[in-house]
Design a protein around this motif. Structure first.
Motif, PDB file in Angstrom:
ATOM      1  N   LEU A  61       0.820  -1.213   0.000  1.00 61.65           N
ATOM      2  CA  LEU A  61       0.000   0.000   0.000  1.00 61.65           C
ATOM      3  C   LEU A  61       0.850   1.259   0.000  1.00 61.65           C
ATOM      4  CD1 LEU A  61      -2.850  -1.067   2.425  1.00 61.65           C
ATOM      5  CD2 LEU A  61      -2.941  -0.873  -0.061  1.00 61.65           C
ATOM      6  N   LEU A  62       1.948   1.246   0.732  1.00 65.98           N
ATOM      7  CA  LEU A  62       2.839   2.396   0.752  1.00 65.98           C
ATOM      8  C   LEU A  62       3.422   2.652  -0.636  1.00 65.98           C
ATOM      9  CD1 LEU A  62       4.309   4.607   2.331  1.00 65.98           C
ATOM     10  CD2 LEU A  62       6.067   2.904   2.905  1.00 65.98           C
ATOM     11  N   TYR A  63       3.846   1.597  -1.298  1.00 69.54           N
ATOM     12  CA  TYR A  63       4.380   1.752  -2.657  1.00 69.54           C
ATOM     13  C   TYR A  63       3.296   2.278  -3.595  1.00 69.54           C
ATOM     14  CZ  TYR A  63       6.416   0.649  -7.171  1.00 69.54           C
ATOM     15  OH  TYR A  63       6.887   0.740  -8.451  1.00 69.54           O
ATOM     16  N   MET A  64       2.100   1.748  -3.474  1.00 66.65           N
ATOM     17  CA  MET A  64       0.987   2.189  -4.314  1.00 66.65           C
ATOM     18  C   MET A  64       0.710   3.678  -4.115  1.00 66.65           C
ATOM     19  SD  MET A  64      -2.877   0.652  -4.504  1.00 66.65           S
ATOM     20  CE  MET A  64      -3.318   1.174  -2.870  1.00 66.65           C
ATOM     21  N   GLY A  86      13.805   8.555  -8.038  1.00 66.82           N
ATOM     22  CA  GLY A  86      15.235   8.492  -7.772  1.00 66.82           C
ATOM     23  C   GLY A  86      15.575   8.583  -6.297  1.00 66.82           C
ATOM     24  N   ASN A  87      14.581   8.805  -5.447  1.00 61.08           N
ATOM     25  CA  ASN A  87      14.783   8.921  -4.012  1.00 61.08           C
ATOM     26  C   ASN A  87      15.136   7.561  -3.420  1.00 61.08           C
ATOM     27  OD1 ASN A  87      13.613   8.709  -1.147  1.00 61.08           O
ATOM     28  ND2 ASN A  87      13.781  10.921  -1.483  1.00 61.08           N
ATOM     29  N   GLY A  88      16.063   7.552  -2.470  1.00 58.37           N
ATOM     30  CA  GLY A  88      16.516   6.309  -1.861  1.00 58.37           C
ATOM     31  C   GLY A  88      15.418   5.548  -1.148  1.00 58.37           C
ATOM     32  N   PHE A  89      14.536   6.258  -0.439  1.00 59.56           N
ATOM     33  CA  PHE A  89      13.440   5.590   0.269  1.00 59.56           C
ATOM     34  C   PHE A  89      12.480   4.954  -0.728  1.00 59.56           C
ATOM     35  CE2 PHE A  89       9.251   5.683   2.424  1.00 59.56           C
ATOM     36  CZ  PHE A  89       9.543   4.779   3.434  1.00 59.56           C
ATOM     37  N   PHE A  90      12.170   5.666  -1.808  1.00 58.93           N
ATOM     38  CA  PHE A  90      11.283   5.122  -2.833  1.00 58.93           C
ATOM     39  C   PHE A  90      11.900   3.864  -3.441  1.00 58.93           C
ATOM     40  CE2 PHE A  90       9.792   4.595  -7.165  1.00 58.93           C
ATOM     41  CZ  PHE A  90       8.418   4.695  -7.016  1.00 58.93           C
ATOM     42  N   ILE A  91      13.173   3.907  -3.744  1.00 62.07           N
ATOM     43  CA  ILE A  91      13.860   2.750  -4.328  1.00 62.07           C
ATOM     44  C   ILE A  91      13.831   1.568  -3.366  1.00 62.07           C
ATOM     45  CG2 ILE A  91      16.106   1.892  -5.108  1.00 62.07           C
ATOM     46  CD1 ILE A  91      16.600   4.786  -6.182  1.00 62.07           C
ATOM     47  N   LEU A 135      11.249  -3.753  -2.177  1.00 69.07           N
ATOM     48  CA  LEU A 135      10.483  -4.672  -1.337  1.00 69.07           C
ATOM     49  C   LEU A 135       9.130  -5.012  -1.967  1.00 69.07           C
ATOM     50  CD1 LEU A 135      11.072  -3.081   2.186  1.00 69.07           C
ATOM     51  CD2 LEU A 135      12.152  -5.129   1.256  1.00 69.07           C
ATOM     52  N   ALA A 136       8.463  -4.019  -2.516  1.00 70.32           N
ATOM     53  CA  ALA A 136       7.087  -4.188  -2.996  1.00 70.32           C
ATOM     54  C   ALA A 136       6.997  -5.039  -4.260  1.00 70.32           C
ATOM     55  CB  ALA A 136       6.444  -2.829  -3.249  1.00 70.32           C
ATOM     56  N   LYS A 137       7.912  -4.859  -5.188  1.00 71.75           N
ATOM     57  CA  LYS A 137       7.800  -5.589  -6.451  1.00 71.75           C
ATOM     58  C   LYS A 137       7.864  -7.101  -6.266  1.00 71.75           C
ATOM     59  CE  LYS A 137       8.542  -2.082  -9.753  1.00 71.75           C
ATOM     60  NZ  LYS A 137       8.690  -1.930 -11.164  1.00 71.75           N
ATOM     61  N   PRO A 138       8.819  -7.642  -5.514  1.00 78.20           N
ATOM     62  CA  PRO A 138       8.799  -9.106  -5.314  1.00 78.20           C
ATOM     63  C   PRO A 138       7.593  -9.584  -4.500  1.00 78.20           C
ATOM     64  CG  PRO A 138      10.938  -8.210  -4.699  1.00 78.20           C
ATOM     65  CD  PRO A 138      10.035  -7.054  -4.970  1.00 78.20           C
TER      66      PRO A 138
END
Length: 84
Positions: free
Chosen positions: A16-19, A29-34, A39-42
């Protein structure tokens, strides 16, 4: 039981956070987003692309929203069986 449901809740929260970050237009390009993306994609497993839609925002909602619901439901089912 609480550990199992807690793990499922953490997995769902990551999805949900990634969404929310994608829908809000977070800096990719932000480190937290990356980190969250890594984590979210797998954790999304087979959900991304399962329902092809033309709207990219709806695609993100379907892909990662369904993955979050999947983790909550799966953790609940496993916790019930573990409680027996």
């Amino acid at each position: 039981m609480r550990v199992i449901t807690g793990i499922g809740a953490v997995f769902a929260f990551i999805e949900l956070l990634y969404m929310v970050m994608v829908l809000a237009g977070a800096n990719a390009g932000n480190g937290f987003f990356i980190f969250i993306q890594a984590l979210a994609k797998p954790l999304a497993l087979f959900w991304p692309g399962l329902f092809p839609v033309s709207d990219p925002n709806l695609a993100v909602i379907l892909d990662y929203g369904l993955a979050a619901a999947f983790w909550v439901i799966l953790a609940g089912v496993i916790a019930r069986f573990a409680a027996r």
